[in-house]
Motif scaffolding. Structure first.
Motif, PDB file in Angstrom:
ATOM      1  N   GLY A 205     -13.804  73.632  36.834  1.00 30.65           N
ATOM      2  CA  GLY A 205     -12.874  73.525  35.713  1.00 30.65           C
ATOM      3  C   GLY A 205     -13.100  72.321  34.822  1.00 30.65           C
ATOM      4  N   ASP A 206     -14.031  71.442  35.184  1.00 32.22           N
ATOM      5  CA  ASP A 206     -14.247  70.211  34.414  1.00 32.22           C
ATOM      6  C   ASP A 206     -14.917  70.477  33.067  1.00 32.22           C
ATOM      7  N   ARG A 207     -14.558  69.624  32.103  1.00 38.96           N
ATOM      8  CA  ARG A 207     -15.268  69.561  30.825  1.00 38.96           C
ATOM      9  C   ARG A 207     -16.224  68.384  30.919  1.00 38.96           C
ATOM     10  N   ILE A 208     -17.507  68.663  30.726  1.00 41.08           N
ATOM     11  CA  ILE A 208     -18.569  67.673  30.891  1.00 41.08           C
ATOM     12  C   ILE A 208     -19.193  67.401  29.532  1.00 41.08           C
ATOM     13  N   CYS A 209     -19.334  66.124  29.185  1.00 48.12           N
ATOM     14  CA  CYS A 209     -19.891  65.787  27.877  1.00 48.12           C
ATOM     15  C   CYS A 209     -20.984  64.733  27.993  1.00 48.12           C
ATOM     16  N   ASP A 210     -22.057  64.935  27.216  1.00 44.98           N
ATOM     17  CA  ASP A 210     -23.106  63.937  27.052  1.00 44.98           C
ATOM     18  C   ASP A 210     -23.221  63.645  25.556  1.00 44.98           C
ATOM     19  N   PRO A 211     -22.746  62.489  25.099  1.00 45.85           N
ATOM     20  CA  PRO A 211     -22.768  62.182  23.671  1.00 45.85           C
ATOM     21  C   PRO A 211     -24.139  61.766  23.136  1.00 45.85           C
ATOM     22  N   ALA A 212     -25.133  61.660  24.009  1.00 46.06           N
ATOM     23  CA  ALA A 212     -26.513  61.388  23.598  1.00 46.06           C
ATOM     24  C   ALA A 212     -27.392  62.368  24.379  1.00 46.06           C
ATOM     25  N   ASP A 270     -18.793  64.742  16.001  1.00 50.24           N
ATOM     26  CA  ASP A 270     -18.336  66.074  15.571  1.00 50.24           C
ATOM     27  C   ASP A 270     -17.448  66.751  16.614  1.00 50.24           C
ATOM     28  N   LEU A 271     -17.433  66.223  17.820  1.00 48.62           N
ATOM     29  CA  LEU A 271     -16.571  66.793  18.859  1.00 48.62           C
ATOM     30  C   LEU A 271     -15.170  66.201  18.689  1.00 48.62           C
ATOM     31  N   VAL A 272     -14.433  66.821  17.773  1.00 49.44           N
ATOM     32  CA  VAL A 272     -13.124  66.304  17.366  1.00 49.44           C
ATOM     33  C   VAL A 272     -12.104  67.437  17.383  1.00 49.44           C
ATOM     34  N   GLU A 273     -10.899  67.146  17.863  1.00 52.34           N
ATOM     35  CA  GLU A 273      -9.789  68.099  17.863  1.00 52.34           C
ATOM     36  C   GLU A 273      -8.569  67.437  17.228  1.00 52.34           C
ATOM     37  N   ASP A 274      -8.001  68.089  16.220  1.00 51.44           N
ATOM     38  CA  ASP A 274      -6.796  67.555  15.563  1.00 51.44           C
ATOM     39  C   ASP A 274      -6.983  66.102  15.135  1.00 51.44           C
ATOM     40  N   ASP A 275      -8.137  65.827  14.548  1.00 52.21           N
ATOM     41  CA  ASP A 275      -8.471  64.492  14.033  1.00 52.21           C
ATOM     42  C   ASP A 275      -8.560  63.425  15.122  1.00 52.21           C
ATOM     43  N   GLU A 276      -8.682  63.861  16.374  1.00 55.05           N
ATOM     44  CA  GLU A 276      -8.861  62.930  17.492  1.00 55.05           C
ATOM     45  C   GLU A 276     -10.137  63.313  18.246  1.00 55.05           C
ATOM     46  N   LEU A 277     -10.755  62.340  18.867  1.00 51.83           N
ATOM     47  CA  LEU A 277     -11.925  62.629  19.684  1.00 51.83           C
ATOM     48  C   LEU A 277     -11.546  63.560  20.835  1.00 51.83           C
ATOM     49  N   MET A 278     -12.378  64.556  21.092  1.00 49.51           N
ATOM     50  CA  MET A 278     -12.135  65.452  22.230  1.00 49.51           C
ATOM     51  C   MET A 278     -12.208  64.654  23.521  1.00 49.51           C
ATOM     52  N   LYS A 279     -11.455  65.089  24.522  1.00 52.08           N
ATOM     53  CA  LYS A 279     -11.404  64.394  25.807  1.00 52.08           C
ATOM     54  C   LYS A 279     -12.087  65.238  26.887  1.00 52.08           C
ATOM     55  N   PHE A 280     -12.716  64.537  27.842  1.00 54.53           N
ATOM     56  CA  PHE A 280     -13.500  65.219  28.862  1.00 54.53           C
ATOM     57  C   PHE A 280     -13.214  64.632  30.253  1.00 54.53           C
ATOM     58  N   ASP A 281     -13.459  65.451  31.271  1.00 55.20           N
ATOM     59  CA  ASP A 281     -13.296  64.992  32.653  1.00 55.20           C
ATOM     60  C   ASP A 281     -14.460  64.104  33.075  1.00 55.20           C
ATOM     61  N   ILE A 282     -15.661  64.484  32.636  1.00 57.78           N
ATOM     62  CA  ILE A 282     -16.876  63.756  32.981  1.00 57.78           C
ATOM     63  C   ILE A 282     -17.633  63.438  31.694  1.00 57.78           C
ATOM     64  N   VAL A 283     -17.959  62.173  31.493  1.00 52.74           N
ATOM     65  CA  VAL A 283     -18.776  61.764  30.345  1.00 52.74           C
ATOM     66  C   VAL A 283     -19.995  61.031  30.899  1.00 52.74           C
ATOM     67  N   VAL A 284     -21.164  61.513  30.551  1.00 53.84           N
ATOM     68  CA  VAL A 284     -22.394  60.972  31.122  1.00 53.84           C
ATOM     69  C   VAL A 284     -23.437  60.835  30.024  1.00 53.84           C
ATOM     70  N   ALA A 285     -24.266  59.801  30.103  1.00 55.09           N
ATOM     71  CA  ALA A 285     -25.289  59.646  29.061  1.00 55.09           C
ATOM     72  C   ALA A 285     -26.370  58.662  29.476  1.00 55.09           C
ATOM     73  N   ASN A 286     -27.535  58.868  28.887  1.00 54.77           N
ATOM     74  CA  ASN A 286     -28.631  57.911  28.930  1.00 54.77           C
ATOM     75  C   ASN A 286     -28.952  57.577  27.472  1.00 54.77           C
ATOM     76  N   PRO A 287     -28.084  56.779  26.822  1.00 56.04           N
ATOM     77  CA  PRO A 287     -28.273  56.506  25.398  1.00 56.04           C
ATOM     78  C   PRO A 287     -29.490  55.636  25.145  1.00 56.04           C
ATOM     79  N   PRO A 288     -29.995  55.627  23.913  1.00 54.33           N
ATOM     80  CA  PRO A 288     -31.144  54.755  23.598  1.00 54.33           C
ATOM     81  C   PRO A 288     -30.804  53.301  23.888  1.00 54.33           C
TER      82      PRO A 288
END
Length: 498
Positions: A205-212, A270-288
């Motif tokens: 059921g988790d929402r997983i996001c990688d912003p990079a 661009d991951l925005v809902e109702d002018d707010e950043l979308m929220k996630f259960d897991i946020v993971v990234a290997n940014p530059p």
């Protein structure tokens, strides 16, 4: 139908061999797109053909019923867009244009899932593929490379479709290895991705996001840790070609519902809902690492208030990504896992103030130091920071995993035993001699919120005591051997002078 079923290794070898068509002619950063798009086209064609034949066997000559059934498929393959059509037309004077037209029609027919995926690759490009005669020859070779028995992607032949996703990941890893510094921009080594997945433990059921998100390999590995298919993947990627790789990667792994946006995460998320950043259960990234010119000049007016703890330096975006990730993690339950250069742990100034604020908010849960030379494009060691919005205790766990790895000729690699040891230590919040330490808030404060791992994990190894008698015996033995060799050499020289 043949009984031959290719192995994963045979598929991987055939895919890598197909790259010979472009080697020495097209830059690797360009030809990876041609190869991966062709793999994707072959996959779509073989799956479509396999399902059509199944319905044909079931419904006979009732083409109308077959068409209705095919409309329920995950995707639509329009007429004259299949790989077989390209095989039939491999000698056409306008072969590159025919491939472009096929891809364009596929994109149009699957607009919601594949919009824009092929816009960054041109099979009729003279600058990339040469003049007409040479271009047609190369494209014909590419078609024949993918027409091998090892690259039959029909589900009835290969069984599970995971084998295709694995082949795609294999190619991306090879391309990343060959791309040098640029390789790290679109691929995270699988072992590091697996480690992050096990540390973050996503659940059903988790929402997983990688912003990079790069090519999507890290997000896919994290999602595969979920028991079952009940998850949603989200991501953002600023490079259009890399965004396309991620979209195809998701599709090949059966994750068609993944919501991957082509945008600049720090300046125009661009991951925005109702002018707010979308929220996630897991946020993971290997940014530059330490991205320069990331947009500091506009950060003070950020509409999402991501930089309330401070604005990072103009030349280092590390804490810009970290703060974005924390702001997009769900309150009281979200977890963040981010790969960072070690400077993030101890640099002062604005970064030091942001780090202090994060620690005082009791968001930081663990710091894991990784071995050097794990990542493509850089030999420097990196670290993983785990933030937890459901954190109860105020302690921070430090793990020095820098010495646990398998040495490679070009790249070092985490072994399964190394991954398991890190995960077990993290889950148990366990102190181990010269490996891990649990620091209290007072200790963190005493160290001015510097997170440099050696301040907490004592890895000093005392020099072994020297056995003087043993050393002297070894010297005596070496002297005897040297005297013997000198005597033999003197005799041989004397014989030569006779």
């Amino acid at each position: 139908m043949t009984d031959y079923k290719p192995t994963q290794q045979e598929i991987n070898n055939a895919l890598w061999s197909a790259c010979d068509t472009f080697r020495g002619v097209v830059d690797p950063s360009e030809y990876k797109n041609y190869i991966l798009v062709f793999l994707f086209l072959k996959y779509l064609s073989d799956v479509w053909k396999d399902h059509y034949d199944k319905y044909k066997e079931e419904y006979g000559d009732d083409e109308e019923l077959i068409r209705r059934r095919m409309k329920r498929e995950r995707f639509v393959l329009p007429e004259n867009c299949s790989f077989d059509y390209l095989v039939e037309n491999q000698n056409a004077d306008d072969l590159g244009n025919k491939i472009n037209k096929a891809l364009e029609k596929i994109e149009e027919a699957n607009y919601e899932k594949l919009e824009g995926v092929f816009r960054n690759v041109d099979f009729n490009s003279e600058s990339n593929l040469g003049k007409t005669k040479d271009r047609n020859r190369r494209l014909k070779n590419l078609i024949n490379d993918f027409n091998k028995k090892e690259l039959n992607f029909r589900p009835s032949v290969i069984g599970t479709e995971d084998i295709i996703g694995n082949g795609y990941m294999y190619l991306i890893e090879r391309f990343a290895s060959d791309a040098g510094k640029k390789g790290g921009e679109f691929y995270t080594p699988h072992e590091v991705s697996e480690l992050l997945a096990k540390l973050l433990k996503p659940k059903s059921g988790d929402r997983i996001c990688d912003p990079a998100i790069g090519s999507g390999s890290l997000a896919i590995t994290v999602a595969e840790e979920v028991d079952g298919k009940d998850f949603r993947i989200y991501g953002q990627e600023s490079n259009g070609s890399t965004w396309a790789l991620a979209k195809m990667n998701m599709f090949l792994h059966g994750m068609d519902a993944a919501d991957i946006r082509w945008c600049d995460t720090l300046n125009s998320p661009d991951l925005v809902e109702d002018d707010e950043l979308m929220k996630f259960d897991i946020v993971v990234a290997n940014p530059p690492f330490s991205l320069d010119k990331w947009g500091k000049e506009d950060a003070k007016d950020d509409p999402y208030n991501r930089y309330s703890r401070g604005i990072p330096p103009k030349s280092r975006a590390d804490y810009a990504f970290i703060q974005h990730m924390i702001e997009t993690a769900k309150e009281k339950k979200g977890k963040v896992g981010v790969i960072v250069p070690h400077g993030v742990l101890f640099r002062s100034g604005a970064e030091g103030r942001i780090r202090e604020a994060l620690i005082k908010e009791n968001l930081l849960e663990a710091v894991v130091g990784l071995p050097e030379n794990l990542f493509f494009g850089t030999g420097i060691p990196a670290a993983i920071l785990i933030f937890n919005k459901a954190k109860k205790k105020e302690d921070v766990l430090f793990i020095d995993a820098s010495k646990g790895f398998e040495k490679g000729t070009r790249q070092n690699k985490l072994r399964q035993e190394d991954i398991d040891k890190i995960v077990e230590t993290y889950e148990a919040v366990e102190e181990k001699d010269k490996y891990s330490y649990v620091a209290s808030p007072d200790e963190l404060k005493e160290n001015d919120y510097n997170l440099n791992i050696p301040r907490y994990v004592d890895t000093f190894e005392p020099e072994a005591e020297v056995d003087i008698e043993e050393v002297q015996n070894e010297l005596d033995t070496l002297e005897d051997e040297l005297t013997k060799v000198q005597s033999e050499l003197k005799n041989k020289l004397a014989n030569l002078n006779l």
